[in-house]
Design a protein around this motif. Structure first.
Motif, PDB file in Angstrom:
ATOM      1  N   GLU A 205       7.767  -0.310   2.284  1.00 28.41           N
ATOM      2  CA  GLU A 205       7.933  -1.425   1.528  1.00 28.41           C
ATOM      3  C   GLU A 205       6.631  -1.900   1.682  1.00 28.41           C
ATOM      4  O   GLU A 205       6.150  -1.960   2.407  1.00 28.41           O
ATOM      5  CB  GLU A 205       9.003  -2.898   1.576  1.00 28.41           C
ATOM      6  CG  GLU A 205       9.207  -4.125   0.700  1.00 28.41           C
ATOM      7  CD  GLU A 205       9.806  -4.564   0.245  1.00 28.41           C
ATOM      8  OE1 GLU A 205       9.670  -4.769  -0.946  1.00 28.41           O
ATOM      9  OE2 GLU A 205      10.500  -3.104   0.096  1.00 28.41           O
ATOM     10  N   GLN A 210      -1.172  -5.692   0.586  1.00 26.33           N
ATOM     11  CA  GLN A 210      -1.606  -4.199   0.114  1.00 26.33           C
ATOM     12  C   GLN A 210      -1.062  -3.890  -0.924  1.00 26.33           C
ATOM     13  O   GLN A 210      -1.623  -3.559  -2.218  1.00 26.33           O
ATOM     14  CB  GLN A 210      -0.311  -3.084   0.411  1.00 26.33           C
ATOM     15  CG  GLN A 210      -0.784  -2.321   2.311  1.00 26.33           C
ATOM     16  CD  GLN A 210       0.366  -1.843   2.375  1.00 26.33           C
ATOM     17  OE1 GLN A 210       1.772  -1.823   2.577  1.00 26.33           O
ATOM     18  NE2 GLN A 210      -0.428  -0.673   3.262  1.00 26.33           N
ATOM     19  N   GLY A 234      -2.907   0.537   7.093  1.00 24.63           N
ATOM     20  CA  GLY A 234      -2.171   0.853   5.653  1.00 24.63           C
ATOM     21  C   GLY A 234      -2.992   1.188   4.410  1.00 24.63           C
ATOM     22  O   GLY A 234      -2.379   1.426   3.432  1.00 24.63           O
ATOM     23  N   LYS A 235      -3.678   1.965   4.843  1.00 27.26           N
ATOM     24  CA  LYS A 235      -5.022   2.048   3.902  1.00 27.26           C
ATOM     25  C   LYS A 235      -4.733   3.119   2.965  1.00 27.26           C
ATOM     26  O   LYS A 235      -4.512   3.818   2.634  1.00 27.26           O
ATOM     27  CB  LYS A 235      -6.371   2.783   4.063  1.00 27.26           C
ATOM     28  CG  LYS A 235      -7.178   1.300   4.090  1.00 27.26           C
ATOM     29  CD  LYS A 235      -8.458   1.868   5.394  1.00 27.26           C
ATOM     30  CE  LYS A 235      -8.514   2.214   6.087  1.00 27.26           C
ATOM     31  NZ  LYS A 235      -8.343   2.004   7.445  1.00 27.26           N
ATOM     32  N   THR A 236      -3.820   4.420   4.099  1.00 28.79           N
ATOM     33  CA  THR A 236      -3.045   5.664   3.909  1.00 28.79           C
ATOM     34  C   THR A 236      -2.398   5.238   2.507  1.00 28.79           C
ATOM     35  O   THR A 236      -1.966   6.095   1.747  1.00 28.79           O
ATOM     36  CB  THR A 236      -3.030   6.547   4.402  1.00 28.79           C
ATOM     37  OG1 THR A 236      -3.758   6.240   5.736  1.00 28.79           O
ATOM     38  CG2 THR A 236      -2.632   8.014   4.067  1.00 28.79           C
ATOM     39  N   ARG A 269       2.361  14.433   5.359  1.00 24.04           N
ATOM     40  CA  ARG A 269       1.988  12.936   5.021  1.00 24.04           C
ATOM     41  C   ARG A 269       2.957  13.497   3.119  1.00 24.04           C
ATOM     42  O   ARG A 269       3.284  12.552   2.734  1.00 24.04           O
ATOM     43  CB  ARG A 269       1.595  12.366   5.718  1.00 24.04           C
ATOM     44  CG  ARG A 269       1.960  10.688   5.195  1.00 24.04           C
ATOM     45  CD  ARG A 269       0.625   9.827   6.661  1.00 24.04           C
ATOM     46  NE  ARG A 269       1.175   8.229   5.885  1.00 24.04           N
ATOM     47  CZ  ARG A 269       0.050   7.312   6.201  1.00 24.04           C
ATOM     48  NH1 ARG A 269      -0.921   7.764   7.153  1.00 24.04           N
ATOM     49  NH2 ARG A 269       0.385   5.549   5.699  1.00 24.04           N
TER      50      ARG A 269
HETATM   51  P1  ADP Z   1      -4.828   3.590   7.656  1.00 25.03           P
HETATM   52  O1  ADP Z   1      -5.098   4.490   6.800  1.00 25.03           O
HETATM   53  O2  ADP Z   1      -5.304   1.803   7.016  1.00 25.03           O
HETATM   54  O3  ADP Z   1      -5.308   3.920   8.844  1.00 25.03           O
HETATM   55  P2  ADP Z   1      -1.535   3.933   7.874  1.00 25.03           P
HETATM   56  O4  ADP Z   1      -1.793   3.847   6.128  1.00 25.03           O
HETATM   57  O5  ADP Z   1      -2.041   4.825   8.718  1.00 25.03           O
HETATM   58  O6  ADP Z   1      -3.707   2.890   8.505  1.00 25.03           O
HETATM   59  O7  ADP Z   1      -0.682   2.864   7.862  1.00 25.03           O
HETATM   60  C1  ADP Z   1      -0.670   3.161   9.433  1.00 25.03           C
HETATM   61  C2  ADP Z   1       0.723   2.847   9.883  1.00 25.03           C
HETATM   62  O8  ADP Z   1       1.130   1.227   9.303  1.00 25.03           O
HETATM   63  C3  ADP Z   1       1.826   3.995   9.498  1.00 25.03           C
HETATM   64  O9  ADP Z   1       1.990   4.607  10.603  1.00 25.03           O
HETATM   65  C4  ADP Z   1       2.276   3.714   8.623  1.00 25.03           C
HETATM   66  O10 ADP Z   1       2.877   4.211   8.454  1.00 25.03           O
HETATM   67  C5  ADP Z   1       2.754   2.421   8.491  1.00 25.03           C
HETATM   68  N1  ADP Z   1       2.366   1.497   7.418  1.00 25.03           N
HETATM   69  C6  ADP Z   1       1.367   1.634   6.399  1.00 25.03           C
HETATM   70  N2  ADP Z   1       2.093   0.339   5.463  1.00 25.03           N
HETATM   71  C7  ADP Z   1       3.055  -0.476   5.700  1.00 25.03           C
HETATM   72  C8  ADP Z   1       3.905  -1.570   5.722  1.00 25.03           C
HETATM   73  N3  ADP Z   1       3.716  -1.505   3.940  1.00 25.03           N
HETATM   74  N4  ADP Z   1       5.206  -1.629   6.065  1.00 25.03           N
HETATM   75  C9  ADP Z   1       5.676  -0.452   7.226  1.00 25.03           C
HETATM   76  N5  ADP Z   1       4.226   0.267   7.709  1.00 25.03           N
HETATM   77  C10 ADP Z   1       3.597   0.438   7.473  1.00 25.03           C
END
Ligand code: ADP
Ligand code: ZN
Ligand code: ZN
Length: 738
Positions: A205, A210, A234-236, A269
């Protein structure tokens, strides 16, 4: 024949991979006429005494030359570059003052560059007949495999033979369906090579931040956005959602990642999120044939998602719908030799041409992108909090000037590492140098192991028992006595990853110590395997170079140690502090990405240095904005446009003289003024490399357009005034002064 009955001549105007800034004219190959020719096809053409692979750019009726040779052979029946990508390549050639033929070559994967016909990878596709399309999903219930195949074809449309094989649907299942009159093979375009199978994983979610970011990116039309988001924010996840939106609209998504960011972990991923879409990964780990397949599948519009490093920006994408750049600050997006382009900068141009959104993401944006965001040219989007439960790490400086260190580590740092491991958690030690030791010297006569071809020291690699130059790869056997005075008092000064590994493995011998650097990870799979125990969550000590700083999500790492933070503080390169800040913030960002709080210990000899203080107390964002002020005062990029004219030659005098006359040429066109400044010729930071002396002339200008115009004129002039033993190049928006 035209309507008057006369033969109108047909001439091919092609781009040839040679260092000349123009196109070349040929007659069609024997037996081919106007109807067989389409811009974007490749041809084999005679050039001097060679045969080269050229790309047809234009079909024209007249040539200024009287005597034209025919091209030898047509290589593609269908064009492999569409009109938009041809236009884009020409734009890039003009902007970077690069020969357009070399740009086409850079765009092509090796197998296609060498002239392998595209048809070689054409595939057979299984599609449903009208009768097959009329069946319900529940049909064929008594033949499970056939039913699975039917459902796949009903749900996702025609499938390539490769994709079917990858799903375990072999030719006998296909044959059964064909014999029932439900399906047939048709020949079609190339499909991407299949990826390793993964379990589909649903999306989390989105959090409020985001959602706001995603809603701010318009789904259609050109827009450029910078996503400045803390590590782990959560950029990815944002990239994945923007991809998904494009895919649902029937468009292709392009994701560019840094050279060491395209790991099996990243691919898994994405594959886990999009099991029903076709993914083409373009990276240097692929065999030539696989890479050509991946490229053709993207260029023909079959692949839905294209993930690649820098050169993937040149892949034609007929259904392009969104461009995403991960870790946009990363230096690997800029090519440093040959055609010196920036894939990051070009992505914005491409997005504009295609009328699609582009999002540049980073926890540590480059000053260039930050400037564009702060000045309103890009939309500025933020993610300030870590996603999930993770909290930001706690950072402290460990002064090391008057401490007794053990192999470069302060006693309290070693104590922290021990405690972390004993608690069952993981620690990560960042060391910026690979090898055993960066310098080998003789204590009796002062001899120092230098590279004979570069102005650089040799690094001792004890595991491989040799000394190696990290600039030209020169190697010599490890010596145990001084080549100059034969003394045996040789001294390895300073520590690289190998030496620290020995020390840490000895000190913490109950725990696995995993070294990650270019020497231990020759292949992408090797890195994945090395990190396996860390991903499993066992207590272990990771140590390595910046390869550890990128992208890895290791939730059990709670302590990060930066062995030496001082490297970037006193460099002659004005970008060194920016790079240091990015690296420190990225490495620190590996700490505490799971539920456990992270700690970062930074060893420094200058704990009071204002830049370091600012970085560690306020974070990269404040640090970067301070650097921006300094660049403004010094009139440096990104506040000014900057280009280098580079020259290198075995004879240093010639390189210097060439640049001196270049400067005269420029100054005759446009004298120095407050808006336009020349510096040099000066020796590059690495003055000699692979036996060549290197110099540059630096030009900074308030107006990019003026700089462009001057460089274009200069390039034409220099092409005609070249000493054959000298190499020169224009480096527009240069990133390195080395
Ligand atoms: P970044 O790319 O900014 O370093 P990621 O997208 O890899 O961050 O997210 C970091 C962690 O947080 C990952 O384990 C991802 O699955 C988790 N995550 C990202 N968005 C959410 C969300 N909305 N709710 C819960 N977990 C999230
Ligand atoms: Zn000696
Ligand atoms: Zn060397």
């Amino acid at each position: 024949m035209d309507s008057t009955g006369e033969c109108s001549p047909v001439i091919l105007r092609v781009a040839v991979p040679v260092p000349l800034r123009r196109l070349f004219d040929y007659l069609p190959p024997k037996g081919l006429g106007a109807e067989d020719l389409q811009p974007g096809q490749r041809f084999q053409v005679p050039f001097g005494n060679r045969d080269l692979v050229a790309v047809l750019v234009e079909v024209v009726a007249e040539s200024p030359l009287a005597e034209l040779k025919p091209a030898s052979e047509r290589l593609d029946r269908e064009p492999i570059f569409d009109a938009r990508s041809r236009h884009f390549l020409q734009w890039a050639a003009d902007y970077y003052q690069a020969p357009v033929g070399e740009l086409y070559a850079a765009a092509l994967p090796v197998a296609l560059r060498k002239g392998k016909p595209a048809d070689h990878w054409a595939e057979q596709w299984l599609e449903l007949t009208t009768e097959g399309k009329g069946l319900p999903e529940t049909a064929l219930a008594r033949a499970k495999k056939q039913q699975a195949l039917l459902q796949l074809l009903l749900g996702s449309g025609p499938q390539s033979r490769t994709a079917l094989n990858a799903r375990g649907l072999n030719s006998s299942v296909c044959k059964a369906l064909i014999e029932r009159g439900l399906a047939r093979w048709v020949s079609g375009p190339t499909a991407p090579p299949p990826l390793e199978a993964v379990e589909p994983r649903p999306a989390p979610e989105l959090n409020e931040e985001q959602r706001l970011v995603i809603d701010s990116v318009p789904p259609v039309g050109f827009s450029a956005s910078l996503l400045e988001g803390t590590t782990g924010s959560g950029k990815t996840e944002v990239y994945l959602r923007l991809m998904e939106r494009a895919l649902r609209d029937g468009n292709q998504a392009l994701l560019l990642v840094p050279e060491i960011g395209l790991t099996p972990q990243t691919l898994r991923r994405i594959a886990a999120r999009f099991p029903d879409f076709r993914i083409a990964a373009l990276h240097s780990g692929l065999a030539d044939g696989e890479r050509a397949r991946a490229w053709l599948s993207a260029a023909s519009g079959v692949a839905d998602i294209v993930i690649g490093t820098r050169s993937a920006i040149f892949t034609p994408l007929p259904r392009l719908g969104v461009i995403l750049i991960d870790e946009e600050h990363d230096g690997s997006f800029k090519q440093q030799d040959g055609v010196r382009y920036s894939a990051r900068d070009l992505s914005v141009v491409l997005a504009k041409n295609a009328g699609v959104p582009v999002l540049l993401g980073s926890a540590t944006p480059s000053l260039e992108s930050l400037h564009n965001a702060l000045s309103g040219r890009y939309q500025h989007l933020r993610l300030r909090h870590r996603a999930g439960n993770a909290r930001p790490p706690e950072i402290s400086v460990v002064p090391i000037l008057h401490q007794t260190l053990q192999e470069g580590f302060a006693p309290q740092v070693l104590r922290h590492i021990g405690e972390t491991l004993n608690r069952g958690e993981q620690a990560l030690v960042f060391i910026n140098r690979r090898g055993y030791s960066p310098a080998l010297t003789c204590d009796d006569c002062g001899w120092l192991a230098d590279c004979p071809h570069c102005s650089a020291k040799l690094t001792l690699h004890r595991r491989q028992r040799h000394l190696r130059c990290h600039h030209c790869d020169y190697r010599m056997r490890e010596v145990h006595s001084c080549p100059q005075c034969h003394s045996r008092n040789l001294n390895a000064l300073g520590a690289g990853t190998e030496r620290s590994e020995d020390f840490l493995a000895h000190t913490f011998n109950q725990y696995p110590v995993i070294r990650v650097d270019r020497d231990t990870t020759a292949s992408k799979q090797a890195l994945d395997r090395l990190l396996e125990p860390a991903r499993n969550g066992e207590p272990c000590l990771l140590l390595g170079t910046q390869m550890l700083a990128k992208g890895h999500h290791l939730p059990k790492v709670t302590l990060v140690v930066i062995q030496d933070a001082d490297g970037g503080l006193f460099s002659a390169d004005f970008r060194a502090p920016e790079r240091m800040g990015q690296l420190l913030e990225q490495v620190a960002g590996r700490a505490g990405r799971g539920d456990l709080r992270g700690h970062v210990l930074v060893q420094s000899r200058y704990p009071e240095h204002p830049l370091l203080q600012l970085l560690l107390s306020k974070g990269y964002g404040a640090f970067a904005r301070q650097l921006m002020e300094e660049r403004k005062i010094a009139q440096l990029p990104p506040l000014r446009a900057m280009a280098l004219v580079r020259a290198e030659c075995e004879e240093p005098r010639w390189a210097e003289e060439f640049l001196a006359s270049a400067r005269d040429y420029f100054q005759a066109l446009a004298p120095p003024s407050p808006e336009l400044q020349y510096l040099g010729p000066v020796p590059a930071l690495l003055e000699r490399k692979s036996g060549r002396f290197r110099f540059y002339l630096q030009i900074t200008a308030e107006k990019r357009g003026l700089l462009q115009k001057l460089l274009a004129q200069f390039s034409q002039w220099a092409e005609g005034n070249r000493n054959r033993r000298l190499r020169w190049a224009v480096d527009m928006d240069a990133q390195e002064l080395s």
